[in-house]
Design a protein around this motif. Sequence first.
Motif, mmCIF file in Angstrom:
data_model
loop_
_atom_site.group_PDB
_atom_site.id
_atom_site.type_symbol
_atom_site.label_atom_id
_atom_site.label_comp_id
_atom_site.label_asym_id
_atom_site.label_seq_id
_atom_site.Cartn_x
_atom_site.Cartn_y
_atom_site.Cartn_z
ATOM 1 N N GLU A 109 0.823 -1.213 0.000
ATOM 2 C CA GLU A 109 0.000 0.000 0.000
ATOM 3 C C GLU A 109 0.854 1.259 0.000
ATOM 4 O O GLU A 109 0.463 2.293 -0.555
ATOM 5 N N HIS A 132 -0.780 6.549 -10.023
ATOM 6 C CA HIS A 132 -1.705 6.077 -11.051
ATOM 7 C C HIS A 132 -1.098 6.279 -12.448
ATOM 8 O O HIS A 132 -0.835 7.402 -12.861
ATOM 9 N N SER A 188 -2.962 3.226 0.568
ATOM 10 C CA SER A 188 -2.669 3.945 -0.678
ATOM 11 C C SER A 188 -3.638 5.076 -0.972
ATOM 12 O O SER A 188 -3.302 6.018 -1.688
ATOM 13 N N SER A 189 -4.858 5.025 -0.420
ATOM 14 C CA SER A 189 -5.835 6.087 -0.677
ATOM 15 C C SER A 189 -5.566 7.344 0.145
ATOM 16 O O SER A 189 -6.233 8.356 -0.033
ATOM 17 N N ARG A 201 -6.528 8.389 2.899
ATOM 18 C CA ARG A 201 -7.513 8.661 3.955
ATOM 19 C C ARG A 201 -8.068 7.406 4.627
ATOM 20 O O ARG A 201 -8.820 7.501 5.587
ATOM 21 N N SER A 202 -7.739 6.216 4.133
ATOM 22 C CA SER A 202 -8.107 4.975 4.835
ATOM 23 C C SER A 202 -6.903 4.545 5.659
ATOM 24 O O SER A 202 -5.792 4.404 5.130
ATOM 25 N N LYS A 223 -11.964 5.086 7.534
ATOM 26 C CA LYS A 223 -11.851 5.931 6.344
ATOM 27 C C LYS A 223 -12.487 7.280 6.649
ATOM 28 O O LYS A 223 -13.667 7.364 6.992
ATOM 29 N N ARG A 280 -11.368 15.001 -1.124
ATOM 30 C CA ARG A 280 -11.774 13.683 -0.633
ATOM 31 C C ARG A 280 -12.716 13.803 0.568
ATOM 32 O O ARG A 280 -12.297 13.977 1.703
ATOM 33 N N THR A 310 -1.918 -4.901 -3.448
ATOM 34 C CA THR A 310 -2.792 -4.182 -4.358
ATOM 35 C C THR A 310 -2.245 -4.300 -5.777
ATOM 36 O O THR A 310 -1.024 -4.291 -5.992
ATOM 37 N N GLN A 360 -6.266 0.179 -7.819
ATOM 38 C CA GLN A 360 -6.027 0.486 -6.406
ATOM 39 C C GLN A 360 -7.097 -0.131 -5.514
ATOM 40 O O GLN A 360 -6.857 -0.404 -4.339
ATOM 41 N N ASN A 361 -8.291 -0.357 -6.070
ATOM 42 C CA ASN A 361 -9.367 -1.009 -5.315
ATOM 43 C C ASN A 361 -9.243 -2.518 -5.304
ATOM 44 O O ASN A 361 -10.064 -3.196 -4.701
ATOM 45 N N ASP A 396 -14.117 -0.593 -1.554
ATOM 46 C CA ASP A 396 -14.540 0.773 -1.867
ATOM 47 C C ASP A 396 -16.053 0.891 -1.829
ATOM 48 O O ASP A 396 -16.747 0.414 -2.722
#
Length: 596
Positions: free
Chosen positions: A154, A161, A271-272, A274-275, A286, A298, A367, A433-434, A451
Amino acid sequence: MSQIASNIAEKASFQAFFNCYLKEVDAGDWSPASRWQMSVGRLGDVAKDKWIVEISLPHLAGKLAVNVEYRSLVGNHRFGKVLIQVDKFSWKVVSETHALQQLIEGIFHAKSAAFECKQELMLRVIESQRLMTQYIEERRGDPSLSKPNFIDAEQSLLFGHWQHPTPKSRQGMLEYHHAFYAPETKGRFPLHYFSIDHALIKQRSAIPLTAEEVITESLPAAADKPETHIVVPMHPLQAQWLLHQNDIRELIKAGDIKDLGSYGPEFTATSSVRSLYHPNLDWMYKFSLPVKITNSLRVNKRHELDAGVVMATLYRKTGFSERHACFKVITDPAYITVDLPGQEESGFEVIIRENPFPEGNDQDVVTIAALTQSPMPGESSMLYDVISKLANRNEADYLRIAIKWFAKYWECAIEPMIALYDEHGIALEAHQQNSVIEMKEGLPSVYYFRDNQGFYLSKAYRGYLETMEPDSVTVDSLYFDDDVICDRFAYYLFINHLFSVIGRMGADGLVEERILISFVQQRLYALRNNLSGAGKLFVERLLSESAIPVKANLLTRVHDVDELLADNEQAIYCTISNPLVMTCLEEPMEVSYASA
């Protein structure tokens, strides 16, 4: 920053941007490098056995020529030197940064009204490249970058991306924030807590525990509170934003909200960004963030909170994972927030997510974004390392093992998702990523989707889904026409996700892309015969339509669209030629990859 890190980031930033440009703005004129060199009378600047793609630059009345070191059937090209035309008979090598600036100038040429958008895009490109440089400088040589376990994977996405023009853009994070809150820096930090009058609290859960009970059990720091109050955790960045809102300050003054500060167990970002993850807890959290990450600010939207709870119940009732043991959905079964008059979201929205990967269950879990990310110069990709170890262990050739790995991945991830849509009218926004894969002895064994924003329910299945779970029709934002679903599903599942695996294997020299595309075609033809619902329509479109929709991340940025604020959270889309319907998979002389 070191020059090495800066050079790596500059090249990676150009590659991401230019791949988007070729898809969304101008496919360019392609020709073999040897032929191009003869036509312009220039030798030595490009590899003769590669390709050159030329782009017109109207504001300079000239052209940009880019050496293509690897030409991809699925659009993940790798680029070398960049040249700009000085006059009719003269070219000069320029830096990737200079080339990026000229491409942006060309996009906005003769559009004076779009000046602010141009500045915004330029700033995001610069910021993204700067942060990428910073992350590379800090992590280059770190052995954990190639470790196939959950949190290391992660936090290994230094390039971001591959189909986004500003993959590391994070507007709203200050310089010192990155050391703590960016996944790439592996920072750890405690949560910030608020004690809130229960009359202000809104919570919902699809599991026997309430959201409040999950928080209290997983975060002992939240247990000490007055009887009339509930403790709510918050990301420190969001907490600071909340403390500067006038309505929150008034509630604090009145005693309805108490600022408890930061303490308790330390979390780290996935990786997001915020999670947040803790290796010893059964739950992830999250949060909303006052940060624009890639395209959007976000924010956990209220309808997404309800959608997560509804989908946790609905998916469980389908029994799909019981019939497909290699396929799992990581649900977001509970949430807690603060209800404030006249506000859809207060900023306190907290989503509670299952954590299937606590310490002890986190090995060989990666991931897909990390697995297929371009490697550092002189190193190999994580996917190549996996295939290499598997081939050496079995004393088998890389080609056979790579195809076996791909086939197993198809069976774990792609085929079940098409079946889920066909049987239940549920499509998933399964971008790379999901998508998380668990491997056993190097081969894919279980696929995980995550997600709560990424579900599409077919309107044609509405009555059936309502019978299964009545609450499913209370979240209108989940339902879409099948035409829309097919477009989005095609982009996320194939262009963004599966094609990243195909492109990586091709670029790594494991399997030619044409072989894997042929494999996908054959599997889709075979699968079509066993489908009878929405999945059949989806597969037929994949196999018959010459163009396939692509989320236009560059054009979304050009027009400064925040997709989370747009109708139906709709980004800008364009189309590219569909590799799955190419009648001949031989390398063409000139191919138009995009129309926007």
